[in-house]
Scaffold this motif. Sequence first.
Motif, PDB file in Angstrom:
ATOM      1  N   TYR A  72       0.842  -1.201   0.000  1.00 12.08           N
ATOM      2  CA  TYR A  72       0.000   0.000   0.000  1.00 12.08           C
ATOM      3  C   TYR A  72       0.872   1.245   0.000  1.00 12.08           C
ATOM      4  O   TYR A  72       1.936   1.279   0.639  1.00 12.08           O
ATOM      5  N   ALA A  73       0.420   2.261  -0.725  1.00 12.24           N
ATOM      6  CA  ALA A  73       1.152   3.520  -0.817  1.00 12.24           C
ATOM      7  C   ALA A  73       0.268   4.659  -0.311  1.00 12.24           C
ATOM      8  O   ALA A  73      -0.956   4.555  -0.324  1.00 12.24           O
ATOM      9  N   ASP A  74       0.917   5.750   0.106  1.00 11.55           N
ATOM     10  CA  ASP A  74       0.184   6.883   0.668  1.00 11.55           C
ATOM     11  C   ASP A  74      -0.352   7.835  -0.392  1.00 11.55           C
ATOM     12  O   ASP A  74      -1.226   8.660  -0.115  1.00 11.55           O
ATOM     13  N   THR A  75       0.175   7.752  -1.593  1.00 10.33           N
ATOM     14  CA  THR A  75      -0.276   8.611  -2.691  1.00 10.33           C
ATOM     15  C   THR A  75      -0.268   7.818  -3.990  1.00 10.33           C
ATOM     16  O   THR A  75       0.378   6.759  -4.088  1.00 10.33           O
ATOM     17  N   ALA A  76      -0.945   8.351  -4.994  1.00 10.33           N
ATOM     18  CA  ALA A  76      -0.923   7.718  -6.314  1.00 10.33           C
ATOM     19  C   ALA A  76       0.489   7.723  -6.878  1.00 10.33           C
ATOM     20  O   ALA A  76       0.936   6.749  -7.500  1.00 10.33           O
ATOM     21  N   LEU A  77       1.204   8.824  -6.665  1.00 13.08           N
ATOM     22  CA  LEU A  77       2.568   8.928  -7.170  1.00 13.08           C
ATOM     23  C   LEU A  77       3.457   7.834  -6.569  1.00 13.08           C
ATOM     24  O   LEU A  77       4.234   7.189  -7.281  1.00 13.08           O
ATOM     25  N   ASP A  78       3.296   7.604  -5.263  1.00 12.75           N
ATOM     26  CA  ASP A  78       4.100   6.567  -4.607  1.00 12.75           C
ATOM     27  C   ASP A  78       3.725   5.170  -5.098  1.00 12.75           C
ATOM     28  O   ASP A  78       4.580   4.285  -5.210  1.00 12.75           O
ATOM     29  N   ALA A  79       2.445   4.952  -5.387  1.00 14.97           N
ATOM     30  CA  ALA A  79       2.008   3.644  -5.887  1.00 14.97           C
ATOM     31  C   ALA A  79       2.614   3.352  -7.258  1.00 14.97           C
ATOM     32  O   ALA A  79       3.009   2.220  -7.554  1.00 14.97           O
ATOM     33  N   VAL A  80       2.714   4.395  -8.079  1.00 12.87           N
ATOM     34  CA  VAL A  80       3.192   4.241  -9.460  1.00 12.87           C
ATOM     35  C   VAL A  80       4.714   4.149  -9.529  1.00 12.87           C
ATOM     36  O   VAL A  80       5.270   3.605 -10.491  1.00 12.87           O
ATOM     37  N   ARG A  81       5.400   4.639  -8.511  1.00 18.79           N
ATOM     38  CA  ARG A  81       6.866   4.692  -8.529  1.00 18.79           C
ATOM     39  C   ARG A  81       7.475   3.316  -8.822  1.00 18.79           C
ATOM     40  O   ARG A  81       7.276   2.366  -8.085  1.00 18.79           O
ATOM     41  N   GLY A  82       8.187   3.221  -9.921  1.00 21.56           N
ATOM     42  CA  GLY A  82       8.868   1.988 -10.292  1.00 21.56           C
ATOM     43  C   GLY A  82       7.981   0.923 -10.914  1.00 21.56           C
ATOM     44  O   GLY A  82       8.454  -0.179 -11.214  1.00 21.56           O
ATOM     45  N   ALA A  83       6.694   1.210 -11.134  1.00 21.26           N
ATOM     46  CA  ALA A  83       5.750   0.193 -11.627  1.00 21.26           C
ATOM     47  C   ALA A  83       5.996  -0.140 -13.093  1.00 21.26           C
ATOM     48  O   ALA A  83       6.287   0.744 -13.913  1.00 21.26           O
ATOM     49  N   ASP A  84       5.847  -1.410 -13.415  1.00 20.22           N
ATOM     50  CA  ASP A  84       5.959  -1.859 -14.808  1.00 20.22           C
ATOM     51  C   ASP A  84       4.650  -1.666 -15.556  1.00 20.22           C
ATOM     52  O   ASP A  84       4.630  -1.621 -16.788  1.00 20.22           O
ATOM     53  N   VAL A  85       3.530  -1.577 -14.810  1.00 17.14           N
ATOM     54  CA  VAL A  85       2.221  -1.319 -15.415  1.00 17.14           C
ATOM     55  C   VAL A  85       1.333  -0.689 -14.344  1.00 17.14           C
ATOM     56  O   VAL A  85       1.449  -1.006 -13.155  1.00 17.14           O
ATOM     57  N   VAL A  86       0.466   0.226 -14.782  1.00 14.61           N
ATOM     58  CA  VAL A  86      -0.461   0.913 -13.880  1.00 14.61           C
ATOM     59  C   VAL A  86      -1.887   0.523 -14.247  1.00 14.61           C
ATOM     60  O   VAL A  86      -2.293   0.631 -15.409  1.00 14.61           O
ATOM     61  N   LEU A  87      -2.654   0.070 -13.258  1.00 14.68           N
ATOM     62  CA  LEU A  87      -4.053  -0.332 -13.472  1.00 14.68           C
ATOM     63  C   LEU A  87      -4.976   0.677 -12.789  1.00 14.68           C
ATOM     64  O   LEU A  87      -4.861   0.903 -11.577  1.00 14.68           O
ATOM     65  N   HIS A  88      -5.870   1.285 -13.547  1.00 16.20           N
ATOM     66  CA  HIS A  88      -6.860   2.215 -12.995  1.00 16.20           C
ATOM     67  C   HIS A  88      -8.160   1.422 -12.806  1.00 16.20           C
ATOM     68  O   HIS A  88      -8.825   1.053 -13.774  1.00 16.20           O
ATOM     69  N   LEU A  89      -8.540   1.172 -11.522  1.00 13.04           N
ATOM     70  CA  LEU A  89      -9.620   0.220 -11.268  1.00 13.04           C
ATOM     71  C   LEU A  89     -10.802   0.774 -10.468  1.00 13.04           C
ATOM     72  O   LEU A  89     -11.814   0.091 -10.320  1.00 13.04           O
ATOM     73  N   THR A  90     -10.701   1.991  -9.941  1.00 11.82           N
ATOM     74  CA  THR A  90     -11.842   2.657  -9.300  1.00 11.82           C
ATOM     75  C   THR A  90     -11.843   4.100  -9.780  1.00 11.82           C
ATOM     76  O   THR A  90     -10.821   4.781  -9.694  1.00 11.82           O
ATOM     77  N   GLU A  91     -12.987   4.581 -10.283  1.00 10.06           N
ATOM     78  CA  GLU A  91     -13.001   5.856 -11.007  1.00 10.06           C
ATOM     79  C   GLU A  91     -13.141   7.090 -10.100  1.00 10.06           C
ATOM     80  O   GLU A  91     -14.044   7.912 -10.243  1.00 10.06           O
ATOM     81  N   TRP A  92     -12.214   7.224  -9.157  1.00 11.87           N
ATOM     82  CA  TRP A  92     -12.168   8.420  -8.323  1.00 11.87           C
ATOM     83  C   TRP A  92     -11.798   9.637  -9.169  1.00 11.87           C
ATOM     84  O   TRP A  92     -10.976   9.542 -10.088  1.00 11.87           O
ATOM     85  N   ARG A  93     -12.368  10.791  -8.820  1.00 13.48           N
ATOM     86  CA  ARG A  93     -12.016  12.031  -9.522  1.00 13.48           C
ATOM     87  C   ARG A  93     -10.505  12.300  -9.428  1.00 13.48           C
ATOM     88  O   ARG A  93      -9.894  12.779 -10.390  1.00 13.48           O
TER      89      ARG A  93
END
Length: 441
Positions: free
Chosen positions: A374-395
């Motif tokens: 788990y990450a504290d921000t979207a930026l932290d979640a994406v850091r170093g990721a090989d693929v990004v999945l957008h799965l809940t349509e938050w604004r």
Amino acid sequence: MALKITVIGTGYLGATHAAAMAELGFEVLGLDVVPEKIAMLAQGRVPMYEPGLEELLSRHVAGIEGSSGRLRFTTSWEEVGAFGDVHFVCVNTPQKHGEYACDMSYVDSAFASLAPHLREGALVVGKSTVPVGSAARLAAGLPEGVQLAWNPEFLREGFAVNDTLHPDRIVVGVESERAEKLLREVYAAPVGEGSPFVVTDFPTAELVKTSANSFLATKISFINAMAEVCEAADGDVVKLAEAIGHDERIGKKFLRAGIGFGGGCLPKDIRAFMARAGELGADQALTFLREIDSVNMRRRGAMVEMAREALGGGSFLGKRVAVLGATFKPDSDDVRDSPALNVAGQIHLQGGQVTVYDPKGMDNARRLFPTLGYADTALDAVRGADVVLHLTEWREFRELDPAALGEVAGARIVLDGRNALDAVKWREAGWTFRAMGRPRA
């Protein structure tokens, strides 16, 4: 003399209903069997995230400075029985473990605990979603001189306060003019604003909620089935949905293809509906719901396979996957049967290093899936990721800066599981963008 109202069960439905009844001017007493929940509500706090609910509670809970004082909470059945003229039963009806059928144990327990304390002339009103036939059975167990009505709820998570205060319809199943009269008094304000007031019998009132949820589930799974065909034919399900949505008979709502529906209502309600139809000998009438359920669950697996393909088609082992979204829908912290978490969990079980971020659902997600990252921000979640999945349509996710994310991502590959992101903006920022049911470019 003004009616006094009690609300049995102070979860998502009950807490919202109790606060709304106080907002409408009634003296309200809420009951729950969990003392910790009562203590929290008595401080004007809620155990879930629902926009506007905590503010509404704080305006009315007794003991809070500046409140109306019209709303109190208790664990005493005796106090509830002595206080109330109209008792709303708002307890949970989950799916039975290992079965499709509805678990009525909470409802049955609430009625059994309430019945001995009811005053003659009281009206008990069921709001829980129950199998058709339940109301008649429960009415038979009430003391002489006490009546029952059934008043299904139609709350949408994220919009519950508005849906309670300004409902698009009020349905009441009654067996007497007196019960109807009392409920017209309870709902006088929204009816005065124009909310339709539909009076019917017990079975029809019970069927309304499950029928509505079944129709919505059908519409969602229909467009997801069309997404499968579009993927096979290289069509665009977003344009298809736009085109058919202009037909007034079809409408635009619930036509966004993606990874499907989840939450604590639609999945369990359609399954319970099928189970009850089978008990009534009408199982063939609802066989289509099995396919609706199947289409819905299939989309989660399709998202996993799309991610695998984006990573080269092999194993997830050693691959870093960012998941944006944990809740089953935006503006909620509810992760029950969340398609987003289901997809994250599947990839994790197949060896992927999954990191999740959600604006409101992190604590609940951690409790359900403690082994995910788990990450504290979207930026932290994406850091170093090989693929990004957008799965809940938050604004928040729709407003992300793809260029800034691209600076920290391991690879600029994004998969939109909700068809809610701006494909042009992401591609212009150098991302490979794919979405369910849409052409690759």
